[in-house]
Design an enzyme around this catalytic site. Structure first.
Site, PDB file in Angstrom:
ATOM      1  N   ARG A  24      72.306   9.949 -88.239  1.00 37.21           N
ATOM      2  CA  ARG A  24      71.551  11.018 -87.561  1.00 37.21           C
ATOM      3  C   ARG A  24      71.874  12.396 -88.144  1.00 37.21           C
ATOM      4  NH1 ARG A  24      73.984  12.171 -81.916  1.00 37.21           N
ATOM      5  NH2 ARG A  24      75.519  13.122 -83.354  1.00 37.21           N
ATOM      6  N   ARG A  41      79.410  18.047 -96.405  1.00 34.45           N
ATOM      7  CA  ARG A  41      80.070  16.790 -96.033  1.00 34.45           C
ATOM      8  C   ARG A  41      79.170  15.614 -96.359  1.00 34.45           C
ATOM      9  NH1 ARG A  41      82.247  19.289 -90.701  1.00 34.45           N
ATOM     10  NH2 ARG A  41      80.146  18.938 -89.930  1.00 34.45           N
ATOM     11  N   TYR A  52      87.053   4.723 -92.827  1.00 37.39           N
ATOM     12  CA  TYR A  52      86.941   6.086 -92.282  1.00 37.39           C
ATOM     13  C   TYR A  52      86.454   6.027 -90.830  1.00 37.39           C
ATOM     14  CZ  TYR A  52      85.566  10.827 -91.261  1.00 37.39           C
ATOM     15  OH  TYR A  52      85.451  12.052 -90.643  1.00 37.39           O
ATOM     16  N   PHE A  62      80.818   3.519 -68.220  1.00 33.64           N
ATOM     17  CA  PHE A  62      81.438   4.428 -69.196  1.00 33.64           C
ATOM     18  C   PHE A  62      81.237   3.921 -70.623  1.00 33.64           C
ATOM     19  CE2 PHE A  62      84.443   7.303 -71.015  1.00 33.64           C
ATOM     20  CZ  PHE A  62      85.268   6.571 -71.852  1.00 33.64           C
TER      21      PHE A  62
END
Ligand code: IN0
Length: 419
Positions: free
Chosen positions: A229, A239, A182, A299
């Site tokens: 978290r 969920r 997932y 980045f």
């Protein structure tokens, strides 16, 4: 901003970072970028959407070198569009699955917009004006379009498989393999796509795209940390992303962890989840060590140092079961300003891993495994970062006494001569 200062009032380095970040002169990259937006209304609206979806990260994307900035901006917006459809619990399942499996075609459909999102979907506006994003996407170099379309296809189909419960028993992710799959679909593939864009832009070597395992684990580290978290927020929205293969060792029901009588089991389960993520750190550091372009490094490094800081924050922290925990704005800004070189990124990871080891309690059933995971990270650092020894044990630690002895001997000799 004011409460960011309040939160960091006892931490001078964070206050200093907040000031520097707020008043720092904008870089040449940003100035040139802002200049180009004044001449291109449609592109300006795309960056407006980007700023709307994630202010702090949008700034990091706009710091990217010209060859890569627009491709990453549009990749981010296309993924945010897909995410908004996947997250939308008001959408009819068949409609959702049809959209997820065809989104890689949608991004080539000039004028396509979508206004069936639920009223409280955060990025609903992005889909209502998605024609603006498609217009800009179609202006991209085909080699970038191909990368974005390929990832959108694989992620859309992966999300659809999970939405139709192919890999689930009722609502929860069962095995750790399911959990990894997932996270691969929603974040690992983002790593694959970004590495392909970095190499396609020639700002990074083709090897960066070739090593897909490392790219995948860059995404898994971020996604799994977010999933830990967001336990409480996700639970309230029905969920469940924690794999039963882990939480099933600590409770019969996923929601038991919020009950006072299950506190010890809840703490042990939380730390077991953190352990599952700590194992990814060596790959994350190996990925960042291969980067050459400064804007690409920043980045990639910023979200990773935010994640290790968050991982330390959630470790052994029972507040995770009560509310959404977040690192302080001042701490986040200090991390952004410090994530510009491999040495400083390594010392940040070392700092937070050390913080975790200090909280690692010998009575915790995962104490040994967590210690081993920390050992593996320490080993990676001493093996791969030559200078790391420098900042591991400050030189002075064993040199000072030697120097003091030498000075003492010299004094003694002089003193005896004077006698
Ligand atoms: C990202 C990732 C991201 C950045 C750089 C390299 C990456 C390599 C592999 C995988 C993902 C990578 O970073 C963003 C960071 C972000 O959006 N942070 C939010 C805060 C938050 O918690 O959401 C912010 O507002 O700062 C990220 O989390 N994801 C992401 C999405 C698209 C792209 Cl192009 C890059 C989301 C996710 C699910 C982790 C992939």
């Amino acid at each position: 901003m004011l409460n960011a200062f309040a939160q960091s009032i006892t931490r001078p380095s964070e206050i200093k970072a907040l000031f520097t970040y707020k008043f720092a002169p904008k870089s040449e990259n940003i100035r040139r970028h802002r200049q180009s937006l004044t001449k291109d209304e449609n592109k300006r609206r795309c960056y407006e959407f980007l700023n709307m979806t994630s202010r702090s990260f949008a700034a990091v994307i706009q710091e990217l070198d010209d060859q890569l900035r627009d491709a990453v901006c549009l990749f981010y917006l296309v993924l945010r569009g897909l995410d908004t459809i996947e997250d939308d619990m008001t959408l009819d399942l068949d409609r959702k699955v049809e959209l997820l499996r065809s989104f890689d075609k949608v991004i080539y459909e000039k004028g396509w917009t979508f206004n069936e999102s639920g009223p409280n979907e955060k990025d609903r506006e992005l889909l209502v004006h998605f024609d603006v994003v498609i217009e800009e996407f179609l202006k991209l170099n085909p080699k970038f379009q191909q990368v974005i379309a390929d990832i959108t296809k694989r992620m859309g189909n992966g999300m659809a498989d999970y939405a139709t419960g192919e890999h689930r028993e009722n609502t929860s992710v069962a095995t750790i393999a399911d959990f990894d799959l997932y996270c691969h679909y929603v974040a690992g593939l983002v790593g694959h796509g970004l590495s392909d864009l970095f190499s396609a832009s020639n700002l990074e070597a083709p090897e960066v795209a070739a090593n897909t395992e490392l790219s995948n684990n860059m995404g898994l580290f971020l996604q799994k940390t977010n999933i830990i978290r967001d336990y409480r927020e996700d639970l309230e929205e029905g969920r469940q992303f924690w794999p039963r293969e882990i939480w099933g060792d600590y409770a019969d029901n996923f929601s038991d962890f919020i009950k006072p009588e299950h506190q010890d089991q809840a703490r042990a389960c939380l730390n077991a989840m953190v352990l599952n993520v700590l194992d990814l750190v060596p790959d994350v550091l190996t990925y960042m060590q291969q980067l050459h372009n400064q804007s690409v490094f920043n980045f990639c490094a910023i979200p990773q140092v935010m994640a290790i800081a968050t991982l330390n924050l959630v470790f052994n922290n029972m507040d995770v079961y009560k509310r959404n925990v977040k690192i302080r704005k001042g701490e986040a800004v200090e991390l952004i300003l410090a994530s510009t070189s491999m040495d400083s990124v390594v010392s940040i990871f070392r700092h937070y891993v050390h913080e975790i080891s200090k909280k690692n309690d010998a009575r915790d059933p995962n104490f040994i495994n967590v210690s081993m995971a920390i050992g593996k990270i320490e080993q990676w650092i001493t093996t791969n970062i030559p200078s790391s020894d420098a900042n591991a044990r400050p030189q002075s630690s064993y040199l000072t006494p030697i120097i003091i002895c030498i000075i003492a001997v010299i004094f003694l000799a002089i003193y005896q001569n004077l006698q």
